[in-house]
Design a protein around this motif. Structure first.
Motif, mmCIF file in Angstrom:
data_model
loop_
_atom_site.group_PDB
_atom_site.id
_atom_site.type_symbol
_atom_site.label_atom_id
_atom_site.label_comp_id
_atom_site.label_asym_id
_atom_site.label_seq_id
_atom_site.Cartn_x
_atom_site.Cartn_y
_atom_site.Cartn_z
ATOM 1 N N THR A 109 0.819 -1.207 0.000
ATOM 2 C CA THR A 109 0.000 0.000 0.000
ATOM 3 C C THR A 109 0.856 1.262 0.000
ATOM 4 O O THR A 109 0.533 2.252 -0.668
ATOM 5 C CB THR A 109 -0.928 0.008 1.220
ATOM 6 O OG1 THR A 109 -1.718 -1.191 1.218
ATOM 7 C CG2 THR A 109 -1.856 1.203 1.207
ATOM 8 N N ALA A 110 1.969 1.239 0.743
ATOM 9 C CA ALA A 110 2.836 2.414 0.799
ATOM 10 C C ALA A 110 3.498 2.690 -0.546
ATOM 11 O O ALA A 110 3.729 3.851 -0.910
ATOM 12 C CB ALA A 110 3.895 2.219 1.880
ATOM 13 N N LEU A 111 3.778 1.641 -1.320
ATOM 14 C CA LEU A 111 4.450 1.816 -2.610
ATOM 15 C C LEU A 111 3.479 2.084 -3.748
ATOM 16 O O LEU A 111 3.743 2.933 -4.608
ATOM 17 C CB LEU A 111 5.290 0.575 -2.930
ATOM 18 C CG LEU A 111 6.509 0.327 -2.023
ATOM 19 C CD1 LEU A 111 7.162 -0.997 -2.379
ATOM 20 C CD2 LEU A 111 7.508 1.474 -2.139
ATOM 21 N N PHE A 112 2.361 1.372 -3.763
ATOM 22 C CA PHE A 112 1.477 1.434 -4.933
ATOM 23 C C PHE A 112 0.102 2.006 -4.616
ATOM 24 O O PHE A 112 -0.745 2.084 -5.506
ATOM 25 C CB PHE A 112 1.311 0.024 -5.520
ATOM 26 C CG PHE A 112 2.616 -0.648 -5.844
ATOM 27 C CD1 PHE A 112 3.397 -0.217 -6.910
ATOM 28 C CD2 PHE A 112 3.082 -1.696 -5.074
ATOM 29 C CE1 PHE A 112 4.597 -0.832 -7.199
ATOM 30 C CE2 PHE A 112 4.284 -2.312 -5.362
ATOM 31 C CZ PHE A 112 5.054 -1.883 -6.428
ATOM 32 N N GLY A 113 -0.125 2.390 -3.364
ATOM 33 C CA GLY A 113 -1.426 2.934 -3.019
ATOM 34 C C GLY A 113 -2.394 1.829 -2.648
ATOM 35 O O GLY A 113 -2.133 0.636 -2.849
ATOM 36 N N PRO A 114 -3.551 2.210 -2.127
ATOM 37 C CA PRO A 114 -4.535 1.194 -1.719
ATOM 38 C C PRO A 114 -5.123 0.459 -2.914
ATOM 39 O O PRO A 114 -5.193 0.989 -4.029
ATOM 40 C CB PRO A 114 -5.603 2.024 -0.983
ATOM 41 C CG PRO A 114 -5.471 3.399 -1.552
ATOM 42 C CD PRO A 114 -4.025 3.586 -1.859
ATOM 43 N N ASP A 115 -5.500 -0.778 -2.690
ATOM 44 C CA ASP A 115 -6.129 -1.554 -3.750
ATOM 45 C C ASP A 115 -7.474 -0.932 -4.117
ATOM 46 O O ASP A 115 -8.196 -0.408 -3.259
ATOM 47 C CB ASP A 115 -6.352 -2.998 -3.278
ATOM 48 C CG ASP A 115 -5.044 -3.711 -2.986
ATOM 49 O OD1 ASP A 115 -4.021 -3.308 -3.582
ATOM 50 O OD2 ASP A 115 -5.050 -4.642 -2.157
ATOM 51 N N PRO A 116 -7.831 -0.966 -5.412
ATOM 52 C CA PRO A 116 -9.142 -0.407 -5.798
ATOM 53 C C PRO A 116 -10.276 -1.209 -5.152
ATOM 54 O O PRO A 116 -10.237 -2.446 -5.076
ATOM 55 C CB PRO A 116 -9.147 -0.545 -7.323
ATOM 56 C CG PRO A 116 -8.122 -1.611 -7.623
ATOM 57 C CD PRO A 116 -7.088 -1.491 -6.566
ATOM 58 N N LEU A 117 -11.269 -0.493 -4.680
ATOM 59 C CA LEU A 117 -12.398 -1.147 -4.035
ATOM 60 C C LEU A 117 -13.298 -1.788 -5.075
ATOM 61 O O LEU A 117 -13.610 -1.200 -6.127
ATOM 62 C CB LEU A 117 -13.202 -0.120 -3.220
ATOM 63 C CG LEU A 117 -12.454 0.519 -2.041
ATOM 64 C CD1 LEU A 117 -13.350 1.533 -1.350
ATOM 65 C CD2 LEU A 117 -11.993 -0.543 -1.057
ATOM 66 N N GLN A 118 -13.704 -2.998 -4.791
ATOM 67 C CA GLN A 118 -14.627 -3.705 -5.672
ATOM 68 C C GLN A 118 -16.069 -3.343 -5.294
ATOM 69 O O GLN A 118 -16.358 -3.025 -4.143
ATOM 70 C CB GLN A 118 -14.407 -5.217 -5.551
ATOM 71 C CG GLN A 118 -13.013 -5.671 -5.921
ATOM 72 C CD GLN A 118 -12.665 -5.371 -7.363
ATOM 73 O OE1 GLN A 118 -13.526 -5.439 -8.258
ATOM 74 N NE2 GLN A 118 -11.406 -5.017 -7.610
ATOM 75 N N PRO A 119 -16.935 -3.361 -6.261
ATOM 76 C CA PRO A 119 -18.344 -3.074 -5.941
ATOM 77 C C PRO A 119 -18.878 -4.068 -4.914
ATOM 78 O O PRO A 119 -18.619 -5.273 -4.979
ATOM 79 C CB PRO A 119 -19.058 -3.230 -7.296
ATOM 80 C CG PRO A 119 -17.981 -3.030 -8.317
ATOM 81 C CD PRO A 119 -16.732 -3.576 -7.702
ATOM 82 N N THR A 120 -19.581 -3.556 -3.962
ATOM 83 C CA THR A 120 -20.165 -4.394 -2.928
ATOM 84 C C THR A 120 -21.637 -4.076 -2.785
ATOM 85 O O THR A 120 -22.096 -3.000 -3.169
ATOM 86 C CB THR A 120 -19.460 -4.157 -1.564
ATOM 87 O OG1 THR A 120 -19.545 -2.769 -1.227
ATOM 88 C CG2 THR A 120 -17.999 -4.566 -1.630
ATOM 89 N N LEU A 121 -22.349 -5.035 -2.236
ATOM 90 C CA LEU A 121 -23.778 -4.886 -2.012
ATOM 91 C C LEU A 121 -24.042 -4.962 -0.517
ATOM 92 O O LEU A 121 -23.706 -5.948 0.133
ATOM 93 C CB LEU A 121 -24.558 -5.986 -2.740
ATOM 94 C CG LEU A 121 -26.073 -6.007 -2.502
ATOM 95 C CD1 LEU A 121 -26.724 -4.730 -3.020
ATOM 96 C CD2 LEU A 121 -26.699 -7.237 -3.159
ATOM 97 N N ILE A 122 -24.629 -3.916 0.000
ATOM 98 C CA ILE A 122 -24.975 -3.846 1.412
ATOM 99 C C ILE A 122 -26.483 -3.803 1.532
ATOM 100 O O ILE A 122 -27.140 -2.967 0.894
ATOM 101 C CB ILE A 122 -24.352 -2.600 2.086
ATOM 102 C CG1 ILE A 122 -22.836 -2.569 1.882
ATOM 103 C CG2 ILE A 122 -24.694 -2.575 3.577
ATOM 104 C CD1 ILE A 122 -22.118 -3.738 2.501
ATOM 105 N N ARG A 123 -27.031 -4.710 2.329
ATOM 106 C CA ARG A 123 -28.479 -4.765 2.520
ATOM 107 C C ARG A 123 -28.837 -4.301 3.929
ATOM 108 O O ARG A 123 -28.206 -4.726 4.902
ATOM 109 C CB ARG A 123 -29.004 -6.189 2.320
ATOM 110 C CG ARG A 123 -28.820 -6.735 0.919
ATOM 111 C CD ARG A 123 -29.395 -8.141 0.820
ATOM 112 N NE ARG A 123 -29.204 -8.711 -0.497
ATOM 113 C CZ ARG A 123 -30.062 -8.579 -1.500
ATOM 114 N NH1 ARG A 123 -31.190 -7.901 -1.315
ATOM 115 N NH2 ARG A 123 -29.824 -9.147 -2.669
#
Length: 277
Positions: free
Chosen positions: A195-209
């Motif tokens: 994370t420090a070198l390449f940044g945070p991983d892209p967030l995947q779409p999630t479904l919250i109910r």
């Protein structure tokens, strides 16, 4: 010429021997008188004001000052010396009703004893003792990673719960390091470095109910005592708490369960977020 060459060294040798054999001058370097020890300095004061009660026979207060007369007694009897000095400085000793010592003598004795304390402390061998290796607890780990690397995803939240002692979870002697804890450290370090070198991983779409079980809404013609024009305080409103991780576009979908009588008007829905429609 030859005889002079032979005699001259002999004369020189005799002169040197004569000088070495001459008696030294009557002047001798006088040695400076040896300063009295703290025991020798304090004993006259003790004799005048304290020994009458604190001797080997009476031992008032279980104190025999004769033990402080021995040379080099400050280090082995440090607590006794400090107690005696404290009682003299505060006026607790000699007790009330006894003749009071001269304040100048008390001050001089205090300076002498305190100076001996300082000398003994400086001469004492340094022994700080052993220090337990102190690992960071979860809060300290998160804060350290954030401050050093700018990584703010709180990697230590997945670590096992920290041990606590005396109400604190940051005591080195209490914080253990289990194999599972070490595994968590290894996994977290890889994620932190990435994370420090390449940044945070892209967030995947999630479904919250946010669902709610079936509720029976009782029809009533009476106006509630507390009425809100938005309808948020009505029994058919649904309240849910949701934390939005990042700024972005969110899609909201609503679904209603139940049966609507034929010919009735459809239910109007409204969404409110942070008090705004």
């Amino acid at each position: 010429m030859r005889s002079w060459l032979i005699v001259a060294p002999s004369l020189s040798l005799l002169v040197l021997l004569g000088l070495s054999a001459m008696p030294t001058s009557g002047r001798q370097t006088a040695r400076a008188p040896k300063a009295p020890t703290v025991e020798q300095t304090a004993w006259p004061f003790f004799t005048e004001n304290c020994v009458a009660c604190h001797n080997s026979e009476t031992k008032s207060g279980a104190l025999d000052l004769s033990s402080l007369r021995r040379a080099n007694s400050v280090t082995p009897s440090r607590e006794t010396w400090e107690s005696v000095l404290r009682k003299i400085q505060t006026g607790e000793m000699p007790p009330q009703g006894s003749p009071r010592p001269d304040p100048a003598k008390i001050k001089a004795l205090s300076l002498r004893i305190e100076g001996e304390f300082d000398r003994a402390d400086k001469a004492a061998a340094s022994d700080p003792g052993s220090v337990t290796a102190h690992r960071l607890n979860r809060a300290e780990y998160n804060n350290t990673v954030r401050d050093l690397l700018g990584v703010n995803f709180r990697p230590a939240d997945d670590f096992p719960q920290d041990d606590s002692g005396y109400g604190f979870d940051n005591i080195g002697d209490v914080l253990s390091l289990s194999p599972s804890q070490m595994e968590k450290y290894v996994v977290a370090s890889e994620k932190i470095a990435r994370t420090a070198l390449f940044g945070p991983d892209p967030l995947q779409p999630t479904l919250i109910r946010h669902e709610e079980g079936g509720r029976m809404i009782i029809a009533s013609d009476a106006v509630p005592a507390r009425y809100d024009a938005t309808g948020l305080n009505m029994p058919n409103s649904r309240h849910a708490m949701h934390s939005f991780a990042v700024d972005g576009e969110y899609v909201f979908r609503f679904g209603l369960n139940g049966v609507r009588p034929l010919g009735s008007e459809p239910i109007r829905l409204a969404l409110w977020v942070d008090g705004k429609k």
